[in-house]
Design a protein around this motif. Structure first.
Motif, PDB file in Angstrom:
ATOM      1  N   SER A   7     -19.783  41.939 -89.327  1.00 47.20           N
ATOM      2  CA  SER A   7     -20.977  41.933 -88.486  1.00 47.20           C
ATOM      3  C   SER A   7     -22.144  41.400 -89.304  1.00 47.20           C
ATOM      4  O   SER A   7     -22.030  41.219 -90.515  1.00 47.20           O
ATOM      5  N   GLY A   8     -23.250  41.145 -88.603  1.00 45.98           N
ATOM      6  CA  GLY A   8     -24.459  40.726 -89.299  1.00 45.98           C
ATOM      7  C   GLY A   8     -24.782  39.248 -89.185  1.00 45.98           C
ATOM      8  O   GLY A   8     -25.829  38.805 -89.673  1.00 45.98           O
ATOM      9  N   GLY A   9     -23.910  38.484 -88.580  1.00 51.22           N
ATOM     10  CA  GLY A   9     -24.195  37.067 -88.411  1.00 51.22           C
ATOM     11  C   GLY A   9     -25.329  36.844 -87.422  1.00 51.22           C
ATOM     12  O   GLY A   9     -25.775  37.761 -86.734  1.00 51.22           O
ATOM     13  N   GLY A  10     -25.785  35.618 -87.354  1.00 52.34           N
ATOM     14  CA  GLY A  10     -26.862  35.288 -86.435  1.00 52.34           C
ATOM     15  C   GLY A  10     -27.412  33.910 -86.702  1.00 52.34           C
ATOM     16  O   GLY A  10     -26.810  33.125 -87.444  1.00 52.34           O
ATOM     17  N   SER A  11     -28.554  33.642 -86.099  1.00 48.62           N
ATOM     18  CA  SER A  11     -29.218  32.348 -86.260  1.00 48.62           C
ATOM     19  C   SER A  11     -30.516  32.557 -87.017  1.00 48.62           C
ATOM     20  O   SER A  11     -31.334  33.399 -86.644  1.00 48.62           O
ATOM     21  N   VAL A  12     -30.705  31.767 -88.058  1.00 50.23           N
ATOM     22  CA  VAL A  12     -31.923  31.840 -88.867  1.00 50.23           C
ATOM     23  C   VAL A  12     -32.381  30.442 -89.216  1.00 50.23           C
ATOM     24  O   VAL A  12     -31.597  29.482 -89.144  1.00 50.23           O
ATOM     25  N   GLN A  13     -33.627  30.330 -89.610  1.00 46.65           N
ATOM     26  CA  GLN A  13     -34.130  29.055 -90.106  1.00 46.65           C
ATOM     27  C   GLN A  13     -33.810  28.908 -91.580  1.00 46.65           C
ATOM     28  O   GLN A  13     -33.592  29.898 -92.294  1.00 46.65           O
ATOM     29  N   ALA A  14     -33.802  27.678 -92.025  1.00 49.37           N
ATOM     30  CA  ALA A  14     -33.564  27.406 -93.437  1.00 49.37           C
ATOM     31  C   ALA A  14     -34.551  28.195 -94.294  1.00 49.37           C
ATOM     32  O   ALA A  14     -35.738  28.290 -93.960  1.00 49.37           O
ATOM     33  N   GLY A  15     -34.037  28.753 -95.365  1.00 48.65           N
ATOM     34  CA  GLY A  15     -34.852  29.585 -96.233  1.00 48.65           C
ATOM     35  C   GLY A  15     -34.788  31.059 -95.902  1.00 48.65           C
ATOM     36  O   GLY A  15     -35.259  31.897 -96.684  1.00 48.65           O
TER      37      GLY A  15
END
Length: 119
Positions: A7-15
């Protein structure tokens, strides 16, 4: 029943950062390895941890990712910092046998958690 659940995945911006978790049940693991697979690419190892604390990291993530474990919770974490678009992939944890400085001879896989990093 042996089970590994990520678990813990997702969408993030670079950095940005994410922390993945791998909960192990029905099994006393000796080592856990995180690997990833991007569309159209082969699966690659990312980081491994042995129960005595030994670790291994792929060159591409050294200094950015940290693998750790909470034996009381039978959970292995992958802290991912300074994420890059090329880190986008499905991330899997797996249990195996520790030899040659790596977690090998994988016997059990989790179902995976998606990490997407946008530029």
């Amino acid at each position: 029943q042996v089970q590994l659940v990520e678990s813990g995945g997702g969408s993030v911006q670079a950095g940005g950062s994410l922390r993945l978790s791998c909960v192990v049940s029905g099994y006393t693991y000796k080592c856990i390895g995180w690997s990833r697979q991007a569309p159209g690419k082969e699966r690659e190892g990312v980081a491994d941890v042995y129960t005595d604390g030994d670790t291994w990291y792929a060159d591409s993530v050294k200094g950015r990712f940290t693998i750790s474990q909470d034996n009381a919770k039978s959970t292995v974490y992958l802290q991912m910092n300074s994420l890059k678009p090329e880190d986008t992939a499905m991330y899997y944890c797996a249990a195996g046998v520790w030899f040659g400085g790596r977690c090998r001879a994988i016997t059990v896989w989790g179902q995976g958690t998606q990490v997407t990093v946008s530029s």
